[in-house]
Design an enzyme around this catalytic site. Structure first.
Site, short mmCIF file in Angstrom:
data_model
loop_
_atom_site.label_atom_id
_atom_site.label_comp_id
_atom_site.label_asym_id
_atom_site.label_seq_id
_atom_site.Cartn_x
_atom_site.Cartn_y
_atom_site.Cartn_z
N SER A 178 1.04 -1.19 -0.04
CA SER A 178 -0.12 0.11 0.12
C SER A 178 0.96 1.35 0.03
CB SER A 178 -0.75 0.01 1.21
OG SER A 178 -1.33 1.27 1.36
N TYR B 136 -0.98 5.86 -4.67
CA TYR B 136 -2.01 7.15 -5.06
C TYR B 136 -1.12 8.15 -5.32
CZ TYR B 136 -5.03 5.22 -1.62
OH TYR B 136 -6.19 4.17 -1.02
N THR C 181 -4.54 3.56 -7.79
CA THR C 181 -5.76 3.31 -7.19
C THR C 181 -6.46 4.81 -7.65
OG1 THR C 181 -4.99 1.98 -5.39
CG2 THR C 181 -7.13 3.19 -5.25
N LYS D 106 -6.89 0.44 -10.51
CA LYS D 106 -7.84 -0.26 -9.40
C LYS D 106 -8.96 0.93 -9.12
CE LYS D 106 -7.72 -1.83 -4.60
NZ LYS D 106 -7.97 -0.89 -3.76
N HIS E 227 -13.52 -0.37 -3.48
CA HIS E 227 -12.75 -0.06 -2.23
C HIS E 227 -13.50 -0.63 -1.11
CE1 HIS E 227 -9.10 2.80 -1.59
NE2 HIS E 227 -9.50 2.45 -0.26
N ASP F 202 -11.99 -7.12 -6.35
CA ASP F 202 -12.04 -7.35 -4.99
C ASP F 202 -13.30 -6.44 -4.56
OD1 ASP F 202 -11.74 -4.34 -4.42
OD2 ASP F 202 -9.70 -4.60 -4.18
N GLY G 232 -15.40 -7.67 -1.12
CA GLY G 232 -16.41 -8.72 -0.89
C GLY G 232 -15.85 -10.10 -0.67
N ARG H 131 -14.67 -13.27 0.49
CA ARG H 131 -14.85 -13.87 1.95
C ARG H 131 -14.28 -15.21 1.86
NH1 ARG H 131 -13.98 -9.51 2.26
NH2 ARG H 131 -15.09 -7.62 3.32
#
Ligand SMILES: Cc1cc2nc3c(=O)[nH]c(=O)nc-3n(C[C@H](O)[C@H](O)[C@H](O)COP(=O)(O)O)c2cc1C
Length: 421
Positions: free
Chosen positions: A130, A154, A180, A293, A317, A348, A350, A352
């Site tokens: 990140s 970023y 992103t 992204k 996000h 991406d 959710g 799980r």
């Protein structure tokens, strides 16, 4: 990776430990995992990790979208020897999983990004560093040996800083650059607003900046306003920000460099004026594949292909930016159609469990990014916790494939799914 049974091996390990009276420290069910992690996190840290924008309709939509699709298993196919591998950006990957870029991991565990880097390397899953990491990318790369890593950017208002981050990512042997796009500014995050808590404002999650020579050249302590009475919370924030800055604590406290760095990060971390044309500049500065992204609209997907970008991540996000946005999975089919196989599409928001990954792949994704669950594993057991979360996910995916009649990832196709009536 040809494997007769990653899923079976993991099940056996867990059940045999059970015979000796040991239960897994990391529950598989994501709701239980989150509940257990919550007990190990400060209320502010939990709010930051678990929360979303507004009243969190997008987070709910992400899960509901997965629930609407049902897998229709096929039988009497030879699934004795599965192969979970995929090809992504010209390289073979043992599984279709990556770890999503997640900032401020020090909120979950003191070893933060380095623990995640070790876990990712050990499990053969690429980690996306990140931009808002708690540890510099160089430390994480050093912890990973030859294992695959990507860097998420970023796009700062400072071109020099962007160029420096990109050069560092290349020097760290990152395989791709993920830009992103959905965080030109922070979404209206109700849980954080209720606590009046933004980690970056107190010096957390700024390690990529404070470890950067170009960034340090932009920090000007003379701009720090030292008037006003300090409260205990302000003193704690000051100490933390000062610690986050390299060099002597005393000298930094005297100069105000830590506080000036925090202010500078907040001022320059993102460029709201960014448009498609800016990517020609970035392309000239790197040979790495550029991955976008935060794509949700088919027209943006088409534009990405037209501008020569290399891959997309369909993502909202994790519901942290626009309350009421389309679920990532709902956006996927339109994006897949618009791209028409010209570049790979990741997803991406959710994911799980194995069935979620299966559904995303059936709808056209090449790979998926795991987000919050690995942070909960980190909070519970550091590196081991992240490893367990990854192992459980891969095992579940492997068994879902086998039990649905799919031997290789290419067998996972739209025909494997049906919309719930
Ligand atoms: C606590 C937290 C921090 C995040 N930090 C970043 C970040 O620094 N950069 C980024 O591109 N995405 C960031 N994301 C978004 C993730 O990369 C990913 O899109 C999201 O977690 C997917 O949703 P899910 O975790 O609900 O599956 C963050 C998400 C969370 C939960």
């Amino acid at each position: 990776m040809s494997n007769p049974g990653v899923g079976l091996a993991r099940q056996t390990e867990i059940y045999l430990a059970g015979v000796r009276g040991r239960r897994p420290a990391i529950p598989f069910d994501h709701r239980k995992l989150e509940r257990r992690a919550k007990t190990r996190l400060s209320p502010e840290a939990y709010a930051y990790i678990a929360g979303g924008a507004g009243v969190e309709r997008t987070m709910a939509a992400n899960r509901a979208a997965f629930d609407r699709w049902r897998i229709v298993p096929r039988v009497l196919r030879d699934v004795s020897d599965r192969d979970l591998s995929v090809e992504l950006l010209g390289r073979p990957r043992p599984t279709p999983f990556l770890l999503a870029p997640i900032g401020v991991l020090e909120l979950a565990h003191q070893d933060a990004d380095v623990a995640v880097a070790r876990a990712a390397a050990a499990e053969g899953v690429p980690m996306i560093f990140s931009n808002q990491a708690s540890r510099p990318m160089e430390e994480c790369a050093a912890a990973m040996g030859d294992a695959s890593r990507w860097f998420q950017l970023y796009w700062s208002t400072s071109d020099d800083l962007v160029a420096s981050f990109v050069a560092r990512a290349e020097a760290c042997a990152c395989d791709a650059l993920v830009v992103t796009l959905d965080t030109k500014m922070l979404g209206w995050r109700s849980r954080d607003l209720d606590f009046a808590h933004l980690p970056f404002a107190t010096g957390l999650g700024i390690a990529q900046y404070t470890s950067d020579p170009v960034f340090r050249g932009l920090v000007d302590p003379s701009t720090v306003d030292r008037s006003g009475r300090p409260t205990p919370a302000a003193v704690r924030a000051l100490v933390r920000a000062t610690r986050a800055y390299p060099g002597s604590f005393r000298a930094n406290l005297r100069s105000g460099a830590g506080v000036a760095a925090v202010r500078k990060v907040m001022e320059i971390y993102s460029r709201p004026s960014l448009t498609w044309d800016d990517f020609a500049w970035l392309r000239k500065r790197t040979t790495l594949p550029i991955v976008l992204k935060g794509i949700l609209h088919p027209d943006d997907a088409r534009l990405a292909v037209e501008h020569g970008l290399d891959a997309l991540v369909v993502s909202n996000h994790g519901g942290r930016q626009v309350d009421g946005a389309i679920a990532s999975l709902d956006a996927l089919p339109g994006v897949v159609e618009a791209v028409g196989g010209r570049i790979p599409i990741l997803l991406d928001s959710g994911i799980r469990g194995g069935a979620d990954a299966f559904k995303a792949l059936a709808l056209g994704a090449t790979a998926v990014l795991l987000g919050r669950p690995y942070v909960y594993g980190l909070a519970l057991r550091g590196e081991e916790g992240v490893r367990d979360v990854i192992r459980n996910l891969v095992a579940d995916f492997d068994l879902t494939m086998a039990l649905s009649g799919c031997r290789v990832v290419g067998d996972i196709r739209p025909e494997c799914l049906q919309l719930a009536r």
